[in-house]
Design an enzyme around this catalytic site. Structure first.
Site, PDB file in Angstrom:
ATOM      1  N   ASN A   9       0.869  -1.177   0.000  1.00 29.67           N
ATOM      2  CA  ASN A   9       0.000   0.000   0.000  1.00 29.67           C
ATOM      3  C   ASN A   9       0.908   1.228   0.000  1.00 29.67           C
ATOM      4  O   ASN A   9       1.439   1.612   1.038  1.00 29.67           O
ATOM      5  CB  ASN A   9      -0.911  -0.022   1.232  1.00 29.67           C
ATOM      6  CG  ASN A   9      -1.787   1.221   1.311  1.00 29.67           C
ATOM      7  OD1 ASN A   9      -1.828   2.019   0.377  1.00 29.67           O
ATOM      8  ND2 ASN A   9      -2.482   1.382   2.423  1.00 29.67           N
ATOM      9  N   LYS A  11       0.081   4.218  -0.383  1.00 26.82           N
ATOM     10  CA  LYS A  11      -0.580   5.434   0.129  1.00 26.82           C
ATOM     11  C   LYS A  11      -0.285   6.594  -0.833  1.00 26.82           C
ATOM     12  O   LYS A  11      -0.237   6.375  -2.041  1.00 26.82           O
ATOM     13  CB  LYS A  11      -0.139   5.707   1.578  1.00 26.82           C
ATOM     14  CG  LYS A  11      -0.337   4.457   2.452  1.00 26.82           C
ATOM     15  CD  LYS A  11      -0.121   4.680   3.925  1.00 26.82           C
ATOM     16  CE  LYS A  11      -0.349   3.369   4.665  1.00 26.82           C
ATOM     17  NZ  LYS A  11      -0.209   3.490   6.105  1.00 26.82           N
ATOM     18  N   HIS A  95      -9.721   1.051   5.099  1.00 26.54           N
ATOM     19  CA  HIS A  95      -8.427   1.381   5.715  1.00 26.54           C
ATOM     20  C   HIS A  95      -8.643   2.420   6.821  1.00 26.54           C
ATOM     21  O   HIS A  95      -9.470   3.320   6.685  1.00 26.54           O
ATOM     22  CB  HIS A  95      -7.452   1.915   4.664  1.00 26.54           C
ATOM     23  CG  HIS A  95      -6.042   1.956   5.171  1.00 26.54           C
ATOM     24  ND1 HIS A  95      -5.591   2.967   5.991  1.00 26.54           N
ATOM     25  CD2 HIS A  95      -5.007   1.095   5.021  1.00 26.54           C
ATOM     26  CE1 HIS A  95      -4.327   2.720   6.306  1.00 26.54           C
ATOM     27  NE2 HIS A  95      -3.951   1.589   5.735  1.00 26.54           N
ATOM     28  N   GLU A  97      -6.998   4.919   7.655  1.00 29.28           N
ATOM     29  CA  GLU A  97      -6.819   6.323   7.238  1.00 29.28           C
ATOM     30  C   GLU A  97      -8.083   6.848   6.562  1.00 29.28           C
ATOM     31  O   GLU A  97      -8.443   8.017   6.716  1.00 29.28           O
ATOM     32  CB  GLU A  97      -5.578   6.428   6.337  1.00 29.28           C
ATOM     33  CG  GLU A  97      -4.306   6.281   7.171  1.00 29.28           C
ATOM     34  CD  GLU A  97      -3.114   5.701   6.430  1.00 29.28           C
ATOM     35  OE1 GLU A  97      -3.098   5.674   5.195  1.00 29.28           O
ATOM     36  OE2 GLU A  97      -2.181   5.241   7.127  1.00 29.28           O
ATOM     37  N   GLU A 167      -5.315  -4.682  10.808  1.00 27.15           N
ATOM     38  CA  GLU A 167      -4.346  -3.600  10.979  1.00 27.15           C
ATOM     39  C   GLU A 167      -4.698  -2.804  12.232  1.00 27.15           C
ATOM     40  O   GLU A 167      -5.522  -1.874  12.166  1.00 27.15           O
ATOM     41  CB  GLU A 167      -4.373  -2.651   9.770  1.00 27.15           C
ATOM     42  CG  GLU A 167      -3.985  -3.299   8.458  1.00 27.15           C
ATOM     43  CD  GLU A 167      -3.447  -2.262   7.466  1.00 27.15           C
ATOM     44  OE1 GLU A 167      -2.337  -2.471   6.971  1.00 27.15           O
ATOM     45  OE2 GLU A 167      -4.106  -1.246   7.212  1.00 27.15           O
ATOM     46  N   GLY A 173       2.341   2.796  10.760  1.00 31.50           N
ATOM     47  CA  GLY A 173       3.257   3.918  10.566  1.00 31.50           C
ATOM     48  C   GLY A 173       3.983   4.350  11.830  1.00 31.50           C
ATOM     49  O   GLY A 173       4.592   5.419  11.862  1.00 31.50           O
ATOM     50  N   SER A 212       3.420  -1.603  10.569  1.00 32.33           N
ATOM     51  CA  SER A 212       4.869  -1.616  10.829  1.00 32.33           C
ATOM     52  C   SER A 212       5.530  -2.947  10.496  1.00 32.33           C
ATOM     53  O   SER A 212       6.458  -3.378  11.195  1.00 32.33           O
ATOM     54  CB  SER A 212       5.167  -1.200  12.279  1.00 32.33           C
ATOM     55  OG  SER A 212       4.732   0.140  12.487  1.00 32.33           O
TER      56      SER A 212
HETATM   57  P1  13P Z   1       2.948   0.778   7.696  1.00 30.38           P
HETATM   58  O1  13P Z   1       3.494  -0.522   7.144  1.00 30.38           O
HETATM   59  O2  13P Z   1       3.672   1.976   7.164  1.00 30.38           O
HETATM   60  O3  13P Z   1       2.830   0.722   9.182  1.00 30.38           O
HETATM   61  O4  13P Z   1       1.451   0.920   7.112  1.00 30.38           O
HETATM   62  C1  13P Z   1       0.571  -0.152   7.248  1.00 30.38           C
HETATM   63  C2  13P Z   1      -0.633   0.120   6.463  1.00 30.38           C
HETATM   64  O5  13P Z   1      -1.432   0.996   6.771  1.00 30.38           O
HETATM   65  C3  13P Z   1      -0.868  -0.688   5.256  1.00 30.38           C
HETATM   66  O6  13P Z   1      -2.142  -0.489   4.758  1.00 30.38           O
END
Ligand code: 13P
Length: 251
Positions: A9, A11, A95, A97, A167, A173, A212
């Site tokens: 992903n 982003k 997700h 976010e 997640e 992150g 992470s």
């Molecule tokens: P990170 O791997 O940067 O923690 O992000 C995870 C994520 O949100 C994948 O969709």
């Protein structure tokens, strides 16, 4: 037998030119018979470049978002038929976010998931609790509510196309992943919930861990009995790092 699935992903990262360079490097690393399904989720604007570089390689690509309607007065939005034209196989829905920054509700997420299934696109449904919810002992309750809402109208014969990504929000992150035993416990809970709701068809559903994931911790998650893959953010932005994680999913 569930084929492991490891997804990148990106982003809001990478221009079309950067995506092209990444895909050229990445496809050179992946053997033709690689036994893990690999999916790249670029921003919309890089989908064309990713498709051009990955078509025919066996590596798949998908969209990070879509609007549930086919067309209409939704300024700034993109629909499933528009994305299908770019050859997507997967769509990320739910997700954290999208839920927390853009205010997407369980109901809206359910509509997107339905639109994806109707378009022949496999949804990756993200679920996960916030830190305060985990501390309050409510992690399962939150995940169960997210599953029940998003999968409300789904039939048993459709569920095998869906991937669930667990997640935990506090692990995304932050550089602080979940403990593997907590990820396994939640994945097992999700699997039992799916089996209760959908019966034997649920056995085909793949469950990813995300939050992470890095090359040095991926193996600890990918060897767990109820985890079939990873959804990777930051560590997927470099082809070598993403491929190192993918290799940890080989059984
Ligand atoms: P990170 O791997 O940067 O923690 O992000 C995870 C994520 O949100 C994948 O969709």
């Amino acid at each position: 037998m569930r084929v492991p699935i490891v997804a990148a992903n990106w982003k809001m990262h990478k221009t079309g030119a950067e995506a092209r360079e990444y895909c050229r490097g990445f496809r050179a690393l992946v053997p033709g018979d690689f036994p893990v399904e690999l999916v790249i989720f670029p921003p919309f604007t890089a989908l064309g470049a990713v498709r051009e570089e990955l078509e025919g390689t066996g590596i798949k690509w998908g969209a990070q978002n879509a609007h549930p309607e086919r067309e209409g007065a939704f300024t700034g939005e993109v629909s499933l038929p528009m994305l299908r034209e770019h050859g997507i196989s997967y769509l990320i829905v739910g997700h954290s976010e999208r839920r927390n920054i853009f205010g997407e509700t369980d109901d809206f997420i359910a509509r997107k998931l339905r639109a994806a299934l109707d378009a022949g696109v496999s949804p990756i449904l993200c679920v996960g609790e916030k830190l305060a919810e985990r501390r309050a002992g409510r992690a399962r309750e939150v995940v169960e509510r997210q599953l029940a809402a998003a999968l409300e109208g789904v039939r048993a014969d459709e569920v095998g196309a869906i991937v669930i990504a667990y997640e935990p929000v506090w692990a995304i992150g932050t550089g602080v992943p979940a403990r593997p035993e907590d990820a396994q416990e939640m994945a097992a809970f999700i699997r039992r919930w799916l089996a209760d709701r959908f019966g034997g068809d649920a056995a085909a559903v793949r469950i990813q861990y995300g939050g992470s994931v890095k090359p040095d911790n991926a193996g600890a998650f990918l060897k767990l009995p109820d985890i079939d893959g990873a959804l990777v953010g930051g560590a997927s932005l470099d082809p070598d790092s993403f491929f190192a994680i993918a290799k940890a999913a080989v059984r």
